[in-house]
Motif scaffolding. Structure first.
Motif, PDB file in Angstrom:
ATOM      1  N   UNK A 101       0.651  -1.157   0.033  1.00 58.82           N
ATOM      2  CA  UNK A 101       0.036   0.043  -0.060  1.00 58.82           C
ATOM      3  C   UNK A 101       0.864   1.227  -0.149  1.00 58.82           C
ATOM      4  N   UNK A 102       2.147   1.203  -0.037  1.00 59.85           N
ATOM      5  CA  UNK A 102       3.056   2.122   0.072  1.00 59.85           C
ATOM      6  C   UNK A 102       4.434   1.761  -0.610  1.00 59.85           C
ATOM      7  N   UNK A 103       4.467   2.505  -2.120  1.00 66.90           N
ATOM      8  CA  UNK A 103       5.233   1.948  -2.842  1.00 66.90           C
ATOM      9  C   UNK A 103       6.690   2.856  -2.430  1.00 66.90           C
ATOM     10  N   UNK A 104       7.600   2.941  -3.212  1.00 63.13           N
ATOM     11  CA  UNK A 104       8.823   3.561  -2.809  1.00 63.13           C
ATOM     12  C   UNK A 104       8.805   5.217  -3.141  1.00 63.13           C
ATOM     13  N   UNK A 105       7.747   5.447  -3.928  1.00 68.46           N
ATOM     14  CA  UNK A 105       7.450   6.809  -4.462  1.00 68.46           C
ATOM     15  C   UNK A 105       6.958   7.575  -3.032  1.00 68.46           C
ATOM     16  N   UNK A 106       6.304   6.706  -2.346  1.00 68.17           N
ATOM     17  CA  UNK A 106       5.597   7.396  -1.078  1.00 68.17           C
ATOM     18  C   UNK A 106       6.445   7.262   0.139  1.00 68.17           C
ATOM     19  N   UNK A 107       7.334   6.137   0.314  1.00 72.11           N
ATOM     20  CA  UNK A 107       8.001   5.923   1.306  1.00 72.11           C
ATOM     21  C   UNK A 107       9.115   4.905   0.791  1.00 72.11           C
ATOM     22  N   UNK A 108      10.342   5.451   1.504  1.00 70.08           N
ATOM     23  CA  UNK A 108      11.509   4.607   0.863  1.00 70.08           C
ATOM     24  C   UNK A 108      11.681   3.321   1.690  1.00 70.08           C
ATOM     25  N   UNK A 109      12.340   2.427   1.357  1.00 70.22           N
ATOM     26  CA  UNK A 109      12.808   1.413   2.254  1.00 70.22           C
ATOM     27  C   UNK A 109      13.111   1.437   3.616  1.00 70.22           C
ATOM     28  N   UNK A 110      14.129   2.299   3.548  1.00 72.71           N
ATOM     29  CA  UNK A 110      14.558   2.565   4.988  1.00 72.71           C
ATOM     30  C   UNK A 110      13.512   3.243   5.954  1.00 72.71           C
ATOM     31  N   UNK A 111      12.588   4.163   5.332  1.00 73.54           N
ATOM     32  CA  UNK A 111      11.618   4.813   6.139  1.00 73.54           C
ATOM     33  C   UNK A 111      10.864   3.939   6.659  1.00 73.54           C
ATOM     34  N   UNK A 112      10.340   3.157   5.460  1.00 75.23           N
ATOM     35  CA  UNK A 112       9.502   1.816   5.702  1.00 75.23           C
ATOM     36  C   UNK A 112       9.697   0.933   6.852  1.00 75.23           C
ATOM     37  N   UNK A 113      10.753   0.503   7.051  1.00 75.99           N
ATOM     38  CA  UNK A 113      11.503  -0.244   8.143  1.00 75.99           C
ATOM     39  C   UNK A 113      11.467   0.473   9.235  1.00 75.99           C
TER      40      UNK A 113
END
Length: 333
Positions: free
Chosen positions: A183-195
């Motif tokens: 529901x949140x691809x990298x354009x919305x949230x980077x991998x590091x921010x998501x983690x």
């Protein structure tokens, strides 16, 4: 031959029966279901007299349309041949008061073993039942008005209600056991921010604010709410619960307004907002467009005055200085 010593206990220790009668609510009904005994503790708890309950049919005091009431007669009759059972039910007393009881229903028998009635030993759980009902009602209200979802630690989706699924264009079966990353691809949230985001939730930290999600069709969806970690008995995060409202229309409207204002700052006086807002924000769009129209009119007036030689630009301030007297003179001529 070895002698075996068997330790026995007294049939009823002194005071045992009295202690039981003073701590639980006790009723007895005959084999026909007529109440023939009610303990003093029950009479005091229910604020009724013996004449108000003795001789009444037990089934007359319960809701026969309830889950227990619908099968109560059959189950009570079955006690003549079977063992007892426990049940939670609402009892409606003759004085108009209602109580929720958690009761054990046990058959009583004569010395010869013949079935002669049923003993009801109960605890009053009215407060707990009303609290449970209140919680269920509140949760149902939330379920019917807000986006709700549950996640495992780490972000795997455990469940999502219809409002959540409809907002994002998914069927529930498409989301359950999927990662929230969907529901949140990298354009919305980077991998590091998501983690980092889910690491904070796994650590028991709640989140309150706005989230941007991507729908199945690729549309941006904005929600406002909270992600609350739920702890287990050991104090570890068991799951994370989302409660939110869809603010996409408001966010879209404010973004459109922000873009239009940016154009105006650049001197673009055609920066009207053509797409209608929702009913709450539509007056704001109308007021903005009226302001744009007013500024455009002023620009046209200024242009006319300049053509007639009655307006000049101050090189230091950038403002137009209008010679109204000169303009009136041109009109008179």
């Amino acid at each position: 031959m070895t002698e075996t010593y068997i330790q026995t206990q007294a049939s009823y220790p002194d005071g045992l029966a009295e202690a039981i009668m003073d701590s639980v609510l006790v009723l007895h009904m005959t084999a026909d279901g007529v109440i023939d005994f009610c303990s003093d503790h029950a009479l005091a708890e229910w604020a009724i007299g013996l004449d108000e309950i003795i001789g009444r049919k037990f089934l007359d005091l319960i809701d026969l349309q309830s889950a227990f009431g619908a099968s109560a007669e059959t189950r009570l009759q079955g006690l003549s041949e079977g063992e007892g059972f426990s049940q939670r039910f609402e009892m409606r007393l003759p004085n108009g008061r209602n109580f929720w009881l958690k009761a054990g229903m046990m058959p009583t028998r004569t010395a010869a073993g013949a079935f002669n009635g049923v003993t009801v030993t109960a605890l009053d759980v009215s407060h707990a039942q009303r609290r449970e009902f209140d919680i269920r009602t509140r949760l149902a209200a939330i379920e019917n008005t807000q986006l709700t979802a549950e996640f495992m630690a780490g972000g795997m989706i455990l469940s999502a209600n219809a409002i959540f699924c409809n907002a994002l264009g998914y069927d529930p079966s498409e989301l359950v056991c999927e990662e929230a990353r969907r529901l949140q691809d990298e354009a919305i949230l980077s991998d590091s921010d998501y983690a980092e985001f889910w690491s904070d939730r796994d650590a028991g930290l709640p989140f309150v604010g706005e989230l941007q999600l991507r729908s199945k069709s690729g549309r941006d969806i904005f929600i406002q709410g909270s992600l609350d970690p739920v702890m287990d008995a050991a104090g570890c995060v068991d799951r994370i619960v989302l409660y939110a409202t869809d603010v996409t229309e408001r966010k879209t409207a404010l973004n459109a307004l922000s873009r239009a204002i940016a154009l105006m700052k650049q001197g673009e006086l055609e920066a009207r907002i053509e797409d209608p807002f929702n009913i709450e924000l539509e007056p704001l769009r109308e007021d903005f467009n009226q302001m744009v129209d007013g500024l455009k009119t002023l620009e046209e007036v200024e242009s006319l005055l300049t053509e007639r030689g009655v307006a000049d630009t101050n090189s230091e301030t950038g403002f137009r200085a209008v010679d109204l007297a000169g303009y009136l003179k041109h009109i008179d001529n």
